[in-house]
Design an enzyme around this catalytic site. Structure first.
Site, mmCIF file in Angstrom:
data_model
loop_
_atom_site.group_PDB
_atom_site.id
_atom_site.type_symbol
_atom_site.label_atom_id
_atom_site.label_comp_id
_atom_site.label_asym_id
_atom_site.label_seq_id
_atom_site.Cartn_x
_atom_site.Cartn_y
_atom_site.Cartn_z
ATOM 1 N N CYS A 135 -4.929 -1.660 3.428
ATOM 2 C CA CYS A 135 -4.995 -1.895 4.582
ATOM 3 C C CYS A 135 -6.403 -2.804 5.322
ATOM 4 O O CYS A 135 -6.919 -3.472 4.701
ATOM 5 C CB CYS A 135 -4.924 0.146 4.836
ATOM 6 S SG CYS A 135 -5.129 0.010 6.639
ATOM 7 N N LYS B 251 -9.709 3.303 -2.859
ATOM 8 C CA LYS B 251 -10.225 2.424 -1.364
ATOM 9 C C LYS B 251 -11.371 3.209 -1.306
ATOM 10 O O LYS B 251 -11.800 4.147 -1.478
ATOM 11 C CB LYS B 251 -9.108 3.042 -0.032
ATOM 12 C CG LYS B 251 -9.958 2.049 0.797
ATOM 13 C CD LYS B 251 -8.533 2.711 1.876
ATOM 14 C CE LYS B 251 -8.356 1.866 2.899
ATOM 15 N NZ LYS B 251 -7.162 2.145 4.319
ATOM 16 N N GLU C 235 1.157 -1.518 0.308
ATOM 17 C CA GLU C 235 -0.108 0.116 -0.094
ATOM 18 C C GLU C 235 0.780 1.237 0.039
ATOM 19 O O GLU C 235 1.983 1.316 0.443
ATOM 20 C CB GLU C 235 -0.805 0.369 1.296
ATOM 21 C CG GLU C 235 -1.708 1.476 1.853
ATOM 22 C CD GLU C 235 -1.980 1.358 3.064
ATOM 23 O OE1 GLU C 235 -3.073 2.741 2.796
ATOM 24 O OE2 GLU C 235 -1.979 0.656 3.800
#
Length: 530
Positions: free
Chosen positions: A405, A350, A285
């Site tokens: 994440c 995301k 990430e």
């Protein structure tokens, strides 16, 4: 045992508070990386006894307040002991955030503790003087845990079900009931031992614990039968390479060091291991302290690395074109797919952002800025969430359910709408939390998603734990926390969607409704003021 139960139930004042706090803290030992399941029994057994002691309250309202306070104290102890490592993030840029460390270490647990406070109060509302109160207690805590996973964007970290979600055989039950089903089972089995100290007859004292042990044995047998003896099939013509740079989240990770960072990534990723060239290289990430899609030189270097026969999948911040009248566009925490020409083929943005880490919730925005704080990431205004969770298209791979994440910690939310993907990709950066239990807990939760969905997991983490996990939750290969290197592996194939992926919410809802109705009926027939 009966004497101990009486003394706990009759405790008042600071003694009651101390027992609740310590009991909650002990429960954290059942979470990764420790995984001591009996610790959950040592935690929840005195919690049941403390609720037994609320019968002396002069009114029902008073009893509910006492129960809620006991639940809050228990939850505060549990979350401080299980989430203390969050304080490490405040020390990465200590000059700016160290003063706020107590708010992270104690403030968040104080807020999260209101969920078990609600669960304890709900259980006390339907309390009965017999063994059934174990189910009532389980009902209250399971509902409160479900709420914790959904209210205010949700934070289902260290759910009690994870006490059963670490052992390979025990965790297989999640393929039937999911994480919240595991929570129901874990709380029921752990709190069943409370009746040993309160039952009036031998039958009352030992029936519930016996059922708990039988249920635990049944889970072991089911798990042993479900896990195949050999490896699952693999996807043809796919060879994965996961790069773990182990780059600290400090001053070294800044735009001034962009060239050094790229050299490090390229050097690690190009190492030859078994002579089988990778078809897909995966980086973690937010791998770059700059906007990769606006850096032609870095894209060209990546293109030279992967060549004509491979692709790079990497985490990277990206920015939309600014709207008329704006100086900067919106920023997104993304995953990008890059080919041998240095072209970005596809991208995933995301959806579920980290509050205060990636953005400041609007409700708190004025307060946070008034004291001079900002979100941890150095992005003007923070990241923007994507409106929809979309499948990531990667040439040569099956359809990908991408997660960035902590998106991987939400059961039932990792897959996009539409056709079922064939693998889960998780890129993350846990460098914020150093060598603490945090990265272990994060990996354990991502691993359970693979089992719940019946899909393989590809996980690339900056400092670890990077791994390939098969659809049964078996770790095919991994890199330990705090190491630099690459991980080469074939890609396991998906299996048929388990029961939890298809009917998990229905099973959980039906179980809770049945238990609620039974608890209400038994409470109305109770013969004791307890």
């Amino acid at each position: 045992m009966m004497v101990l139960a009486d003394r706990v139930a009759l405790a008042r004042g600071w003694r009651r508070a101390f027992i609740a706090l310590v009991a909650g803290a002990i429960g954290a030992l059942a979470m990764p990386p420790f995984g001591v399941f009996p610790a959950l029994a040592l935690s929840l057994t005195p919690a049941v006894w403390l609720l037994d002691g609320t019968w002396k309250s002069p009114s029902r309202a008073g009893a509910l307040k006492e129960a809620a306070f006991i639940g809050w104290l228990w939850g505060f102890g549990y979350f401080v002991a299980g989430l203390w490592w969050l304080g490490a993030a405040f020390l990465v840029e200590a000059d700016q955030f160290a003063w706020a460390l107590p708010f992270g270490v104690f403030g968040l647990p104080a807020g999260l503790a209101f969920f078990p406070a609600f669960g304890f109060a709900l259980a006390r509302l339907l309390w009965t003087p017999d063994s059934w109160r174990v189910i009532t207690f389980t009902l209250g805590l399971t509902i409160s845990e479900w709420l914790r996973g959904h209210v205010f964007t949700g934070f289902p970290w260290n759910n009690p079900g994870m006490a059963l979600g670490q052992n390979l055989w025990l965790m297989q039950t999640a393929s039937l009931v999911g994480l919240y089903g595991l929570t129901f089972l874990a709380v029921a089995m752990a709190s069943a031992f409370a009746v040993i100290g309160t039952g009036k007859t031998a039958r009352e004292r030992w029936t519930a614990p016996a059922f708990a042990l039988v249920a635990l044995a049944a889970m072991v047998v089911f798990g042993a039968l479900r896990v195949p003896d050999g490896p699952v099939a693999t996807i043809d013509k796919v060879r994965l390479r996961l790069m773990q740079p182990n780059l600290p989240q400090d001053a070294k990770f800044n735009p001034a060091n962009r060239e050094a960072i790229m050299r490090r990534y390229l050097s690690i990723s190009s190492a030859d291991h078994d002579g089988r060239p990778p078809t897909h290289i995966v980086w973690p990430e937010s791998a770059f302290p700059f906007l990769l899609h606006r850096d032609p030189a870095s894209l060209a270097q990546i293109g030279a690395l992967v060549g004509r026969n491979a692709l790079l999948i990497t985490g990277a911040a990206r920015m939309d074109q600014p709207l008329p009248g704006e100086q900067v566009g919106k920023f997104f925490n993304a995953i990008q797919v890059i080919d041998g020409r240095g072209s970005i083929l596809s991208s995933y943005d995301k959806v579920h952002l980290v509050p205060f880490g990636e953005y400041v919730p609007k409700f708190f925005d004025a307060l946070i800025r008034a004291v001079g704080l900002r979100q941890f990431v150095h992005i003007p205004g923070g990241f923007e969430p994507s409106a929809t969770r979309a499948t990531l298209t990667v040439p040569g791979l099956p359809a990908v359910a991408a997660t960035i994440c902590y998106e991987a910690i939400f059961p039932g939310e990792v897959l996009p709408e539409g056709p079922r993907p064939d693998l889960i990709l998780n890129v993350t950066n846990d460098a914020w939390f150093g060598q603490t239990p945090g990265p272990y807990q994060h990996f354990a939760q991502a691993r359970l998603r693979a089992l719940e969905e019946g899909l393989p997991l590809i996980r690339a983490a900056n400092t670890g734990i990077s791994a390939i996990v098969d659809p049964y939750g078996r770790v095919v290969a991994s890199l330990p926390l705090g190491t630099e290197g690459v991980l080469d592996s074939d890609l396991p194939a998906a299996i048929l969607a388990p029961v939890s992926a298809q009917y998990g919410r229905f099973v959980l809802t039906a179980t809770l409704v049945i238990c609620l109705m039974a608890s209400i009926a038994r409470h109305r027939r109770r013969v004791s003021p307890i």
